[in-house]
Design an enzyme around this catalytic site. Sequence first.
Site, PDB file in Angstrom:
ATOM      1  CB  SER A  26      16.836  -7.240 -10.637  1.00 46.64           C
ATOM      2  OG  SER A  26      16.635  -6.284  -9.780  1.00 46.64           O
ATOM      3  CD  GLU A  84      -2.784  -0.935  -0.243  1.00 45.98           C
ATOM      4  OE1 GLU A  84      -3.012   0.202  -0.675  1.00 45.98           O
ATOM      5  OE2 GLU A  84      -2.985  -2.045  -0.578  1.00 45.98           O
ATOM      6  CG  HIS A 102       6.662  -9.878 -11.070  1.00 47.19           C
ATOM      7  ND1 HIS A 102       7.339 -10.710 -10.775  1.00 47.19           N
ATOM      8  CD2 HIS A 102       7.254  -8.890 -11.473  1.00 47.19           C
ATOM      9  CE1 HIS A 102       8.558 -10.264 -10.901  1.00 47.19           C
ATOM     10  NE2 HIS A 102       8.567  -9.309 -11.291  1.00 47.19           N
ATOM     11  CB  SER A 103       6.697  -6.348  -8.528  1.00 43.73           C
ATOM     12  OG  SER A 103       6.616  -5.653  -9.775  1.00 43.73           O
TER      13      SER A 103
END
Lengths: 391, 292
Positions: free
Chosen positions: A157, A71, A286-287
Site C-alpha cells: 500500500s 459489487e 479511488h477504492s
Amino acid sequence: MLDFPGAKAAFTSRMEFISPNAAEAVPCFRILDDLGRALDGSDIPEVDSSLAVKMYHTMVRLQTFDSIFYEAQRQGRISFYLTNIGEEALNVASAAALTKDDVVFPQYREHGVLMWRGFTLDEFANQCFSNEAGHGKGRQMPIHYGSEKLNYFTISSPIATQLPHAVGAAYGLKMDRKNACAVTYFGDGGSSEGDFHAACNFAAVLEAPVLFVCRNNGYAISTPACEQYKGDGIVVRGRGYGMTSIRVDGNDALAVFKAVSAARKLAVEQSKPVLIEAMTYRVGHHSTSDDSTKYRSGEEIAHWRSVRDPVLRFRRWLESNAWWSVEDEKELRGAARKEVISAMNQAEKKNKPPLSELFTDVYDTLPRNLLEQEATLRDTVSKNPPSLAPH
Amino acid sequence: RAYVFGEDVKFGGVFRCTSGLADAFGTHRVFNTPLCEQGLVGFGIGLAAMGNRAIAEIQFADYIFPAFDQATAKFRYRSGNAFNCGGLTVRSPYGAVGHGGHYHSQSPEAFFCHVPGLKVVIPRNPSQAKGLLLASIRDPNPVIFFEPKWLYRLSVDEVPEGDYMLPLSNAEVIREGTDITLVAWGAQLAVMQQACAEAEKEGISCELIDLRTLIPWDKELVEASVNKTGKLIVSHEAPVTGGFGAEIAATIAERCFLRLEAPIARVCGLDTPFPLVFEPFYMPTANKVSTA
C-alpha cells in the site's frame, strides 16, 4: 566554458532567470484519435490481429472482473476492492510491450499487467477472498497481488516505495547481463514522494535499465493534479535527472504499446532509465472506501467513462480492421462474466489459511519469540468457543 | 554476487571501512550512491530481491531515519514468501564518539527492534565484528548491523584470518559471576567491564553478558543468568525511556519475578538529544553503573 565540477556550462553576462514553465506543455504522443481512427501521418506499430485481439480480450476481462468484484465488496463478500477503470489500455498495452523476463514493480492499479502475464481469474479471486489458495497467504488486503513466476513483485500500500526497489533490481539485471529491464508504475500522487526523486536520480547516475511509468490519471484520492504539482506534470522532471522521457496518451493502446516498446529497447540496449508519463483518467473511485462524487462532478466522470473509454476506442480500431464484430463482443462479454462469477464463487467457498501462516515468513524460519507466541495463542484459542478457532 | 554501496564508499568511506574494496572488486560492485538514505536502502532491497547480497552503508546511524520506511521488513511476509530481501545488510556506525553531538552520536537501535522481520546486530570488538558481520551478510533475513564508532580507532584485537561466522541471536557471557547479571552491547561493554572490576574490589562477583543480537534476542541465556544471580542491570547509551533495556527488563521481570532479589535497574542515556559539551554527564558511565 567554465569548469566547475558541478557543471560544464558556457557563461553569460546577461542575467536571465529560467521561467517556471516552458511556453508550451510537452506534447502528448498519440496514434489513434478519440474514435479509434489512426491519425494522419501515424506510424502504426506492428500489432497483428492476434496480438490486438488478445489485448482487447484482456481489457474486457479486466473491466468485467473490476465491475463484479467492486459489487462483491459492496455486498460485504470481500472487505475491500480497487478498480482499474479508465486505465485498462494503459495496463494491457504497456504489459504487451514487455517480455516475461522484465520484472514489474507495481503500485496497485496495474492488475491488467498481471492479467496479461497470465495470472488466472482464480488466482485474483483467491487473493481477494484471503483464502488458503491465495499466494499472499491471506495477510494483505484484497488486490495486493504478487507472482514470482510472472515476475510481478507483490503490491504494497505505501506509495512509491517500489520505485527504488525497481532501480536496484534493474542494476542487478544489468550486472547479470540479462536481456531484461525493470518496469515500475506509479501515479501522479506517487511522483511527489521522496522515493520518486531518490529512484530517478539513482537510476540515471547508476545507469540502471528501468522504465518509470507514471499513470497520470488526474487524481490522488481526492487531490487533483493541480494540487499535486505546479510544473508541467511529471515528464519535464526527466531532464532534471538526466533521463530520457516522453509523454504519451495513456488511453491510446497503440501509442502506449509503441512508446513502451521503444523505451524498453533503449533501456536494455543502453542500460539507461526512461520516464514515461502516460496521461489518463481514473474513472472509478479511488477504492471502495471512496466516493469520488464528493470532489468531482458526475458529469466529468460520465464523460470519461463513456466518450473517452480507452477500451471502446481500441475496439473501434479493431473493428475498423475487421478483426472484431458485434457478435464477438457479445460472446466475450458473456463468457467473461461467467468466468469471473465462477472464479468468485469458487474462491469464496475455500477455507481461510491455517493459523500457522500468521507466524511464518516473518523471518525465513520461526525464531524463539514467535514459537512461544504461537504456542500461547493456540492455547488461548483452544480454550475459547469454536467460532474463534481456525484450523 | 555481492555489492557494497553507500555515500563515499568508493574511496574507502569516512571511517575507512571499505578501503581497497573498489580496487579489488571494481567500481560496478563497490560504488558511491547519491546522497539519499531512502534511495540507497530501497535500491538495496531491489538488488537483494533479485538474489544478490546487497551491503549498504548508512554513513552515520543518525541519518538512518529517512530510510526507516524502506527498512521495515515486511517484504517476505507480505508476498507469502514469493519474494524476500534477505540478502540485504545495512551497516552503520553508531554511538558516542566523544565529540559527535546531536547528529554523530545517536543509538537508534530501539526503533529497529520494534520491526518484525528485521535482525539487529551489534559487535563489541573487531574479532566479534568480523564473525557477526559475515553471519549477518549470509543470514537470509535483512539485518541492520550497528558498528560502535568509538571502537574504530580505539579497539585493538587479534582477529583471525580466514572465514568464520558467529551465531546470531546468541548472547555471550564474557565475564562469569554469581552476585549480579549485567547486560549490554557494543562499546558499552568496555564501560561495564570497568564497573565490574571496581565492584570486584568490593567483593561483588559480576556476570557480564554481551547481547550481540538485539532482535531476535537470546532470552534464555539472560534468564538463566538472572536465575543464578537474582539481580539485573541493563545498560545502553540510547535514552532510557523506550530504549531496548525496557524490553529486556520487562521480559526478565516476567520470567524471573519470583527469583529476583531487587528491582531491575537500567543505566542508560538521559532522555535528551545527544549533547556535545555535556556528553560526559549524559553517558551511562562506569560510576553510574557502579552506583546502581
